[in-house]
Each structure stands twice: as structure tokens, then as C-alpha cells.
Design an enzyme around this catalytic site. Structure first.
Site, PDB file in Angstrom:
ATOM      1  N   CYS A 116     -11.752   7.230  -9.526  1.00  0.00           N
ATOM      2  CA  CYS A 116     -12.764   6.806 -10.383  1.00  0.00           C
ATOM      3  C   CYS A 116     -12.872   5.414 -10.301  1.00  0.00           C
ATOM      4  CB  CYS A 116     -12.714   7.596 -11.858  1.00  0.00           C
ATOM      5  SG  CYS A 116     -13.376   9.092 -11.684  1.00  0.00           S
ATOM      6  N   HIS A 152      -9.318  15.123  -3.679  1.00  0.00           N
ATOM      7  CA  HIS A 152      -9.459  14.393  -2.285  1.00  0.00           C
ATOM      8  C   HIS A 152      -8.771  15.145  -1.374  1.00  0.00           C
ATOM      9  CE1 HIS A 152      -5.365  13.605  -4.158  1.00  0.00           C
ATOM     10  NE2 HIS A 152      -5.077  13.494  -3.192  1.00  0.00           N
TER      11      HIS A 152
HETATM   12  P1  AMP Z   1      -1.749  13.359  -3.165  1.00  0.00           P
HETATM   13  O1  AMP Z   1      -0.499  13.596  -3.066  1.00  0.00           O
HETATM   14  O2  AMP Z   1      -2.589  14.483  -2.380  1.00  0.00           O
HETATM   15  O3  AMP Z   1      -2.285  13.404  -4.569  1.00  0.00           O
HETATM   16  O4  AMP Z   1      -2.287  12.090  -2.318  1.00  0.00           O
HETATM   17  C1  AMP Z   1      -2.294  10.867  -3.054  1.00  0.00           C
HETATM   18  C2  AMP Z   1      -2.578   9.968  -2.060  1.00  0.00           C
HETATM   19  O5  AMP Z   1      -3.242   8.735  -2.437  1.00  0.00           O
HETATM   20  C3  AMP Z   1      -1.494   9.240  -1.630  1.00  0.00           C
HETATM   21  O6  AMP Z   1      -1.277   9.488  -0.025  1.00  0.00           O
HETATM   22  C4  AMP Z   1      -1.522   7.726  -1.789  1.00  0.00           C
HETATM   23  O7  AMP Z   1      -0.787   7.122  -0.899  1.00  0.00           O
HETATM   24  C5  AMP Z   1      -2.822   7.628  -1.845  1.00  0.00           C
HETATM   25  N1  AMP Z   1      -3.268   6.451  -2.768  1.00  0.00           N
HETATM   26  C6  AMP Z   1      -3.030   6.195  -4.284  1.00  0.00           C
HETATM   27  N2  AMP Z   1      -3.537   5.139  -4.467  1.00  0.00           N
HETATM   28  C7  AMP Z   1      -4.445   4.654  -3.552  1.00  0.00           C
HETATM   29  C8  AMP Z   1      -5.270   3.587  -3.555  1.00  0.00           C
HETATM   30  N3  AMP Z   1      -5.527   2.824  -4.453  1.00  0.00           N
HETATM   31  N4  AMP Z   1      -5.773   3.423  -2.213  1.00  0.00           N
HETATM   32  C9  AMP Z   1      -5.611   4.149  -1.127  1.00  0.00           C
HETATM   33  N5  AMP Z   1      -4.842   5.289  -1.181  1.00  0.00           N
HETATM   34  C10 AMP Z   1      -4.157   5.584  -2.385  1.00  0.00           C
END
Ligand code: AMP
Length: 117
Positions: free
Chosen positions: A5, A95
Site C-alpha cells: 500500500c 500480488h
Molecule cells: P510472497 O512470499 O509471495 O509474499 O513474496 C513477497 C515478495 O515481495 C518477495 O519476492 C520479496 O522479494 C518482494 N518484496 C518485498 N518488499 C518489496 C519491495 N519493497 N519492493 C519490491 N519487492 C518487494
């Protein structure tokens, strides 16, 4: 407010690929493939289990636009959403991971996949 968000509100930076009124695509901070982009709805929804059909219809078209923009629409890619604890979800804002740019490996996630089934 959750971290995605904050990206929607431009409170923290992201490396954006595409944005429209409803969705944003940006590069994953820790890429696990040559191309690793996340697609999120601007409206906060915790996870796939809570997503409605209208949002899913819009996000499907948006993901297709993103893969075309990234030049992987013809070579192929993987779309993943991790849902909840067993799904390995870390960020509780819906996502979709788009991964491509190489022939991606695929196999059993655990050593004895059927042991507890
Ligand atoms: P999930 O395990 O599916 O919740 O994946 C979360 C993903 O978000 C991971 O691949 C992280 O590397 C990515 N992530 C977390 N914070 C950020 C951010 N600020 N910008 C880009 N990617 C992010």
C-alpha cells in the site's frame, strides 16, 4: 499500512514497469529469475483467497499487458501467487509473481511430496 500500500501511495519507491488506475507492476526487490516482476491491485486485498472475480478479470488483462511489455509473452513465463502460511506468503497484499527470461526449473517443493497427503 502494508508495504505494498505504501508503494501504491508512493510513500516508498519501486521500480515500476506499468501502472493503470487499478494495478501496478514493479520489479521484485530480490529477483528469483532473470525477469521477476510483481503485479498488485491498488485496492488492498490480503490474498488470492479474498480476491473477487472482477479484480481477477482486470488483473489477468494487466498481467498480459505487462508480459508483452517485458517481451516474454511469446517465450513464456510463470505466474504465481503465494496464498497464506502454507503457500509461503510473506506480504499480505495480493500480488502475482511474473517470472521469465529463462527456462524455469520446476519440481517437487519438498523431498517426500506425498508423505503427509
Ligand atoms: P510472497 O512470499 O509471495 O509474499 O513474496 C513477497 C515478495 O515481495 C518477495 O519476492 C520479496 O522479494 C518482494 N518484496 C518485498 N518488499 C518489496 C519491495 N519493497 N519492493 C519490491 N519487492 C518487494
Amino acid at each position: 499500512m502494508c508495504i505494498f500500500c505504501k508503494i501504491v501511495n508512493n510513500e516508498i519507491p519501486s521500480n515500476k514497469v506499468l501502472e493503470n488506475d487499478d494495478f501496478i507492476a514493479f520489479h521484485d526487490l530480490h529477483p528469483k529469475a532473470p525477469i521477476h516482476v510483481l503485479v498488485i491491485p491498488k485496492k488492498h486485498v490480503d490474498c488470492f483467497q479474498d480476491a473477487g472475480a472482477e479484480m481477477m478479470a482486470g488483473i489477468t488483462t494487466f498481467i498480459q499487458e505487462v508480459t508483452t511489455l517485458l517481451g516474454i509473452d511469446k517465450t513464456g513465463y510463470r505466474v504465481i501467487t503465494n496464498n497464506g502460511e502454507d503457500g509461503g506468503q510473506e506480504v499480505y497484499h495480493l500480488h502475482f509473481h511474473i517470472m521469465g527470461g529463462a527456462k524455469l526449473p520446476f519440481g517437487h517443493m519438498i523431498d517426500e511430496p506425498h508423505k503427509n497427503m
